[in-house]
Design a protein around this motif. Structure first.
Motif, PDB file in Angstrom:
ATOM      1  N   LEU A   3     174.622   4.302  88.019  1.00  0.00           N
ATOM      2  CA  LEU A   3     174.391   2.865  88.183  1.00  0.00           C
ATOM      3  C   LEU A   3     175.759   2.242  88.401  1.00  0.00           C
ATOM      4  O   LEU A   3     176.660   2.379  87.565  1.00  0.00           O
ATOM      5  N   SER A   4     175.911   1.573  89.541  1.00  0.00           N
ATOM      6  CA  SER A   4     177.208   0.995  89.884  1.00  0.00           C
ATOM      7  C   SER A   4     177.216  -0.489  89.533  1.00  0.00           C
ATOM      8  O   SER A   4     176.295  -1.225  89.882  1.00  0.00           O
ATOM      9  N   VAL A   5     178.249  -0.907  88.832  1.00  0.00           N
ATOM     10  CA  VAL A   5     178.411  -2.314  88.437  1.00  0.00           C
ATOM     11  C   VAL A   5     179.772  -2.759  88.971  1.00  0.00           C
ATOM     12  O   VAL A   5     180.809  -2.323  88.467  1.00  0.00           O
ATOM     13  N   ARG A   6     179.760  -3.569  90.001  1.00  0.00           N
ATOM     14  CA  ARG A   6     181.018  -4.011  90.618  1.00  0.00           C
ATOM     15  C   ARG A   6     181.228  -5.494  90.307  1.00  0.00           C
ATOM     16  O   ARG A   6     180.409  -6.343  90.678  1.00  0.00           O
ATOM     17  N   ILE A   7     182.305  -5.781  89.603  1.00  0.00           N
ATOM     18  CA  ILE A   7     182.599  -7.166  89.222  1.00  0.00           C
ATOM     19  C   ILE A   7     183.285  -7.841  90.406  1.00  0.00           C
ATOM     20  O   ILE A   7     184.358  -7.406  90.846  1.00  0.00           O
ATOM     21  N   LEU A   8     182.675  -8.893  90.928  1.00  0.00           N
ATOM     22  CA  LEU A   8     183.266  -9.619  92.063  1.00  0.00           C
ATOM     23  C   LEU A   8     184.024 -10.853  91.583  1.00  0.00           C
ATOM     24  O   LEU A   8     184.975 -11.290  92.224  1.00  0.00           O
ATOM     25  N   GLY A   9     183.581 -11.420  90.483  1.00  0.00           N
ATOM     26  CA  GLY A   9     184.237 -12.596  89.928  1.00  0.00           C
ATOM     27  C   GLY A   9     183.930 -12.695  88.454  1.00  0.00           C
ATOM     28  O   GLY A   9     182.808 -12.411  88.031  1.00  0.00           O
ATOM     29  N   ALA A  10     184.956 -13.054  87.652  1.00  0.00           N
ATOM     30  CA  ALA A  10     184.764 -13.080  86.194  1.00  0.00           C
ATOM     31  C   ALA A  10     185.643 -14.142  85.552  1.00  0.00           C
ATOM     32  O   ALA A  10     186.013 -14.022  84.401  1.00  0.00           O
ATOM     33  N   SER A  11     185.953 -15.193  86.304  1.00  0.00           N
ATOM     34  CA  SER A  11     186.808 -16.235  85.734  1.00  0.00           C
ATOM     35  C   SER A  11     185.982 -17.477  85.428  1.00  0.00           C
ATOM     36  O   SER A  11     184.961 -17.743  86.067  1.00  0.00           O
ATOM     37  N   GLY A  12     186.455 -18.247  84.453  1.00  0.00           N
ATOM     38  CA  GLY A  12     185.830 -19.540  84.153  1.00  0.00           C
ATOM     39  C   GLY A  12     186.364 -20.643  85.047  1.00  0.00           C
ATOM     40  O   GLY A  12     186.071 -21.815  84.804  1.00  0.00           O
ATOM     41  N   GLY A  13     187.150 -20.292  86.062  1.00  0.00           N
ATOM     42  CA  GLY A  13     187.688 -21.335  86.933  1.00  0.00           C
ATOM     43  C   GLY A  13     188.261 -20.754  88.201  1.00  0.00           C
ATOM     44  O   GLY A  13     187.990 -19.606  88.560  1.00  0.00           O
ATOM     45  N   ILE A  14     189.049 -21.564  88.895  1.00  0.00           N
ATOM     46  CA  ILE A  14     189.613 -21.135  90.179  1.00  0.00           C
ATOM     47  C   ILE A  14     191.130 -21.047  90.084  1.00  0.00           C
ATOM     48  O   ILE A  14     191.722 -21.463  89.098  1.00  0.00           O
ATOM     49  N   GLY A  15     191.733 -20.509  91.119  1.00  0.00           N
ATOM     50  CA  GLY A  15     193.175 -20.331  91.165  1.00  0.00           C
ATOM     51  C   GLY A  15     193.470 -19.030  91.865  1.00  0.00           C
ATOM     52  O   GLY A  15     192.537 -18.278  92.188  1.00  0.00           O
ATOM     53  N   PRO A  16     194.765 -18.725  92.100  1.00  0.00           N
ATOM     54  CA  PRO A  16     195.088 -17.466  92.780  1.00  0.00           C
ATOM     55  C   PRO A  16     194.485 -16.261  92.051  1.00  0.00           C
ATOM     56  O   PRO A  16     194.625 -16.146  90.832  1.00  0.00           O
ATOM     57  N   ASN A  17     193.798 -15.403  92.782  1.00  0.00           N
ATOM     58  CA  ASN A  17     193.172 -14.196  92.225  1.00  0.00           C
ATOM     59  C   ASN A  17     192.092 -14.486  91.193  1.00  0.00           C
ATOM     60  O   ASN A  17     191.724 -13.604  90.426  1.00  0.00           O
ATOM     61  N   ARG A  18     191.606 -15.698  91.143  1.00  0.00           N
ATOM     62  CA  ARG A  18     190.490 -15.990  90.229  1.00  0.00           C
ATOM     63  C   ARG A  18     189.236 -16.260  91.053  1.00  0.00           C
ATOM     64  O   ARG A  18     189.267 -17.046  91.990  1.00  0.00           O
ATOM     65  N   ARG A  19     188.165 -15.603  90.668  1.00  0.00           N
ATOM     66  CA  ARG A  19     186.877 -15.821  91.328  1.00  0.00           C
ATOM     67  C   ARG A  19     185.855 -16.121  90.243  1.00  0.00           C
ATOM     68  O   ARG A  19     185.932 -15.555  89.150  1.00  0.00           O
ATOM     69  N   THR A  20     184.877 -16.960  90.568  1.00  0.00           N
ATOM     70  CA  THR A  20     183.848 -17.251  89.561  1.00  0.00           C
ATOM     71  C   THR A  20     182.713 -16.228  89.670  1.00  0.00           C
ATOM     72  O   THR A  20     182.631 -15.442  90.614  1.00  0.00           O
ATOM     73  N   THR A  21     181.825 -16.298  88.687  1.00  0.00           N
ATOM     74  CA  THR A  21     180.933 -15.190  88.334  1.00  0.00           C
ATOM     75  C   THR A  21     180.082 -14.636  89.466  1.00  0.00           C
ATOM     76  O   THR A  21     179.290 -15.350  90.087  1.00  0.00           O
ATOM     77  N   SER A  22     180.199 -13.358  89.669  1.00  0.00           N
ATOM     78  CA  SER A  22     179.272 -12.624  90.529  1.00  0.00           C
ATOM     79  C   SER A  22     179.443 -11.132  90.269  1.00  0.00           C
ATOM     80  O   SER A  22     180.560 -10.660  90.060  1.00  0.00           O
TER      81      SER A  22
END
Ligand code: ZN
Ligand code: ZN
Length: 267
Positions: A3-22
């Motif tokens: 089972l593959s779980v790939r984190i695309l975004g895990a930040s509570g906000g934005i900024g360089p290298n920050r992506r929100t949840t997916s």
């Protein structure tokens, strides 16, 4: 099988290298559609067949409209968007309303649209191939759920979405048959406990207390840290007696879960 779980975004906000949840499960299931979706290639976007949304907040649904616009193919069946009725209503009323974005639930035609909305409820299970998606109750400022993804071969992943302390959530996590990897938020530091109560997010202290109720022994992937407070939250999490099982997500991790080799992180 894995089972593959790939984190695309895990930040509570934005900024360089920050992506929100997916999170991308295998190639075909997306959980939430925050700005992390923007890193998928067109080929990867076209393989997504199911999207499970935890709640209606923008950091979790913001890239759903753009995804829909990218993947039009006259031959492909509609992408199934699974969410609570309140979340689907919010999308209809405030996003796919012909003002913010076209209504892709009736485009290019009502008979064969790009998106199809499917209402779900906590306690329900949705079978997709060899994976069974369990809908978990969460406690947030708007109606919210988490998801348990159980693979037939005996691997389990769960994501709580945005949530505060909730007995029902931990009861539901305990009823999952397997749990190798638990992705849970710890969005605010302990000194913002009042704000966490209002905004219905976890703090490290509250999370450490609630982890005592969990019967499984998964790896714990921490997500949704508020930018600017990451180091305080990290320090506070390290005081938990579960700290050795925790990993603070940066937003580009990939986990391959195998039945015998549990929660092996490969990237
Ligand atoms: Zn939220
Ligand atoms: Zn959020």
């Amino acid at each position: 099988m894995s089972l593959s779980v790939r984190i695309l975004g895990a930040s509570g906000g934005i900024g360089p290298n920050r992506r929100t949840t997916s999170i991308l499960i295998d190639e075909d299931i997306l959980i939430d559609a925050g700005s992390g979706v923007g890193d998928l290639t067109l080929g990867e976007l076209e393989q997504v067949r199911h999207i499970f949304l935890t709640h209606s907040h923008l950091d979790h649904i913001g890239f759903l409209p753009m995804l829909a616009d990218m993947v039009y193919s006259p031959d492909a069946p509609p992408i199934q968007v699974h969410a609570l009725p309140a979340t689907l209503k919010a999308l209809r009323d405030h996003v796919f309303n012909w003002v913010i974005w076209p209504d892709f639930t009736c485009l290019p035609s009502p008979e064969r649209p790009l998106l199809q909305f499917q209402a779900i409820q906590p306690g329900q299970q949705v079978m997709i191939g060899s994976r069974e998606i369990h809908i978990l109750p969460a406690l947030h400022t708007v109606p919210a759920v988490g998801y348990g993804v159980m693979h037939n071969d005996g691997m389990g992943f769960a994501f709580t979405g945005d949530t505060s302390s909730s007995g029902a959530l931990w009861e539901a996590l305990n009823t999952l048959p397997y749990l190798d990897l638990l992705m849970i938020e710890s969005g605010l530091p302990d000194e913002m406990d009042g704000m966490a109560d209002l905004a219905k997010h976890y703090t490290p202290h509250r999370l450490a207390d609630d982890l005592e109720a969990l019967h499984h022994q998964p790896r714990i992937a921490i997500t949704h840290l508020k930018p600017g407070h990451e180091s305080a939250i990290r320090r506070q999490l390290q005081q938990s007696r579960h700290a050795s099982r925790m990993v603070l997500l940066e937003g580009s991790e990939r986990f391959e879960l195998h039945a015998q080799n549990r929660a092996l992180k490969v990237g």
